[in-house]
Design a protein around this motif. Structure first.
Motif, PDB file in Angstrom:
ATOM      1  N   THR A 103      -9.538 -32.587  17.300  1.00 42.93           N
ATOM      2  CA  THR A 103      -8.610 -32.592  16.128  1.00 42.93           C
ATOM      3  C   THR A 103      -7.253 -32.513  16.724  1.00 42.93           C
ATOM      4  OG1 THR A 103      -8.390 -30.178  15.967  1.00 42.93           O
ATOM      5  CG2 THR A 103     -10.197 -31.245  15.045  1.00 42.93           C
ATOM      6  N   TYR A 137      -7.182 -18.683  16.261  1.00 37.72           N
ATOM      7  CA  TYR A 137      -8.527 -19.232  15.913  1.00 37.72           C
ATOM      8  C   TYR A 137      -9.186 -19.555  17.410  1.00 37.72           C
ATOM      9  CZ  TYR A 137     -11.578 -22.808  14.129  1.00 37.72           C
ATOM     10  OH  TYR A 137     -12.707 -23.401  13.985  1.00 37.72           O
ATOM     11  N   ARG A 182     -12.749 -18.170  19.197  1.00 38.16           N
ATOM     12  CA  ARG A 182     -13.933 -18.962  19.543  1.00 38.16           C
ATOM     13  C   ARG A 182     -14.273 -19.094  20.917  1.00 38.16           C
ATOM     14  NH1 ARG A 182     -15.117 -24.318  16.053  1.00 38.16           N
ATOM     15  NH2 ARG A 182     -16.417 -24.681  17.864  1.00 38.16           N
ATOM     16  N   LYS A 217     -14.871 -34.646  13.017  1.00 32.98           N
ATOM     17  CA  LYS A 217     -14.282 -33.975  11.763  1.00 32.98           C
ATOM     18  C   LYS A 217     -14.950 -33.897  10.546  1.00 32.98           C
ATOM     19  CE  LYS A 217     -10.831 -35.409   8.314  1.00 32.98           C
ATOM     20  NZ  LYS A 217     -11.639 -34.865   7.254  1.00 32.98           N
ATOM     21  N   GLY A 266     -17.059 -30.808  11.454  1.00 28.88           N
ATOM     22  CA  GLY A 266     -16.325 -29.572  11.117  1.00 28.88           C
ATOM     23  C   GLY A 266     -16.443 -29.425   9.667  1.00 28.88           C
ATOM     24  N   ASP A 267     -16.356 -30.444   8.726  1.00 24.34           N
ATOM     25  CA  ASP A 267     -16.128 -30.196   7.554  1.00 24.34           C
ATOM     26  C   ASP A 267     -17.419 -29.723   6.819  1.00 24.34           C
ATOM     27  OD1 ASP A 267     -13.629 -31.447   7.242  1.00 24.34           O
ATOM     28  OD2 ASP A 267     -14.045 -33.349   6.637  1.00 24.34           O
ATOM     29  N   GLY A 313     -19.523 -27.799   8.566  1.00 17.33           N
ATOM     30  CA  GLY A 313     -19.607 -26.584   9.047  1.00 17.33           C
ATOM     31  C   GLY A 313     -18.746 -25.481   8.293  1.00 17.33           C
ATOM     32  N   ARG A 314     -17.486 -25.990   7.752  1.00 16.53           N
ATOM     33  CA  ARG A 314     -16.543 -24.932   7.069  1.00 16.53           C
ATOM     34  C   ARG A 314     -17.192 -24.346   5.769  1.00 16.53           C
ATOM     35  NH1 ARG A 314     -13.118 -27.450  10.606  1.00 16.53           N
ATOM     36  NH2 ARG A 314     -13.010 -29.335   9.163  1.00 16.53           N
ATOM     37  N   GLN A 315     -18.039 -25.407   5.121  1.00 15.21           N
ATOM     38  CA  GLN A 315     -18.617 -25.048   4.060  1.00 15.21           C
ATOM     39  C   GLN A 315     -19.369 -23.662   4.062  1.00 15.21           C
ATOM     40  OE1 GLN A 315     -20.609 -28.321   2.485  1.00 15.21           O
ATOM     41  NE2 GLN A 315     -19.185 -29.730   3.137  1.00 15.21           N
ATOM     42  N   TYR A 316     -19.730 -23.479   5.249  1.00 12.27           N
ATOM     43  CA  TYR A 316     -20.621 -22.252   5.593  1.00 12.27           C
ATOM     44  C   TYR A 316     -19.746 -21.106   5.930  1.00 12.27           C
ATOM     45  CZ  TYR A 316     -24.416 -25.223   4.216  1.00 12.27           C
ATOM     46  OH  TYR A 316     -25.493 -26.108   3.509  1.00 12.27           O
ATOM     47  N   GLY A 317     -18.508 -21.127   5.798  1.00 12.01           N
ATOM     48  CA  GLY A 317     -17.756 -19.990   6.144  1.00 12.01           C
ATOM     49  C   GLY A 317     -18.106 -18.809   5.228  1.00 12.01           C
ATOM     50  N   GLU A 355     -22.047 -17.622  11.050  1.00 16.07           N
ATOM     51  CA  GLU A 355     -21.044 -17.747  12.221  1.00 16.07           C
ATOM     52  C   GLU A 355     -21.670 -18.448  13.144  1.00 16.07           C
ATOM     53  OE1 GLU A 355     -18.214 -15.190  12.528  1.00 16.07           O
ATOM     54  OE2 GLU A 355     -18.758 -13.815  10.880  1.00 16.07           O
TER      55      GLU A 355
END
Ligand code: 76R
Length: 256
Positions: A114, A134, A138, A177, A180-181, A183-187, A191
């Motif tokens: 990114t 962040y 990681r 990208k 990752g989009d 993945g971020r829905q499962y924030g 984890e």
């Protein structure tokens, strides 16, 4: 251009999966079992107590199914520390009743796909910025308290028509990208820890996911299977599912 992404590495990771020799365990005199349990608890508590970000993290899980009975997860600053952790376990009385079912060696990894990550890699980001924190989280993750863990190794495909390593950088970045989009829905639900293992082990990454509800993991992975970065380019090893337990619960795990 076919440039590899920039990467930064953090902690070295060992997934140490063990079978319990149940016949030997049941046949052992009670005082030998007690000694083994005390030794096993001491080991696990000692390694889990190392929680400073400069020293690493450890956790232990039961493993469901026939592939293994226990998984000890170690994160450490150097490969030598990891080597020592594994060897020290072998020295315990408890280890006499276990055999390594399998293992996986990797190192936490952040990659510069990114634009933001590239700014970080190029040193254009303050150390105390949210982005730097962040990425550092990681690379030096806190093992979360979630009850369940899912671990599997994977590689990216290198077939003639589906070769990740032949894609131009921009195309890989586009895939990542979208990946990752998803993945971020499962924030807050799942984890993850992505650790690279090129040169260390049989696949290219070790994926470790944690959740209190394994159906979230199933949903996330299902959604990713329909996304090209996975559907076109991912090859998977075996999957291991485990449940966290406190070292002090080792007797309950072993004696039922
Ligand atoms: O921020 C971004 O847009 C992308 C950040 C990101 C990268 C670079 C990211 C986000 N991942 C990255 C790289 Mn991932 N990841 C996996 C799996 O089972 C499967 O189909 C795939 C296994 C999961 C579940 C997962 C989850 N990721 C990678 C790479 C390296 C690719 C390379 O370098 O070529 C692999 C192999 C991989 C695999 N990823 C996320 C997630 C989740 C949940 C996120 C969002 C995390 C967050 O925002 O904190």
């Amino acid at each position: 251009k076919r440039e590899p992404p920039q990467t930064e590495e953090g902690w070295y990771v060992l997934h140490d999966l063990r079978h319990v020799d149940w016949d030997a365990w049941r046949a052992a005199p009670e005082r030998d079992r007690d000694r083994a349990l005390t030794d096993g608890i001491d080991y696990l508590e000692y390694f889990e107590a190392v929680e400073d970000s400069s020293e690493g993290q450890s956790a232990v899980y039961t493993v469901l199914g026939d592939k293994a009975d226990l998984m000890i997860l170690h994160l450490r600053p150097t490969m030598a520390d990891l080597d020592a952790a594994e060897r020290q376990f072998e020295q315990t009385e408890f280890a006499r009743y276990t055999e390594q079912a399998t293992s996986y060696v990797s190192v936490t990894e952040a990659s510069g796909y990114t634009e933001k990550a590239r700014e970080y890699f190029d040193g254009e980001v303050d150390d105390d910025s949210g982005l730097a924190q962040y990425i550092q989280a990681r690379l030096h993750p806190d093992i979360p308290d979630e009850e369940f863990v899912c671990f599997y190794p994977m590689s990216k495909r290198r077939e003639p028509d589906q070769n990740w390593y032949d894609l131009p950088f921009a195309e890989r970045a586009e895939h990542i990208k979208r990946h990752g989009d998803i993945g971020r829905q499962y924030g807050g639900k799942v984890e993850q820890m992505i650790a690279g293992s090129i040169g260390f082990d049989d696949h290219e990454w070790g994926i470790t996911l944690w959740s209190d509800d394994m159906t979230h993991v199933k949903d996330l992975l299902t959604q990713m299977r329909f996304d090209p970065s996975t559907s076109k380019f991912a090859d998977f090893g075996r999957f291991y599912v485990g449940r966290r337990f406190a070292p002090s619960d080792l007797p309950a795990m072993m004696n039922g």
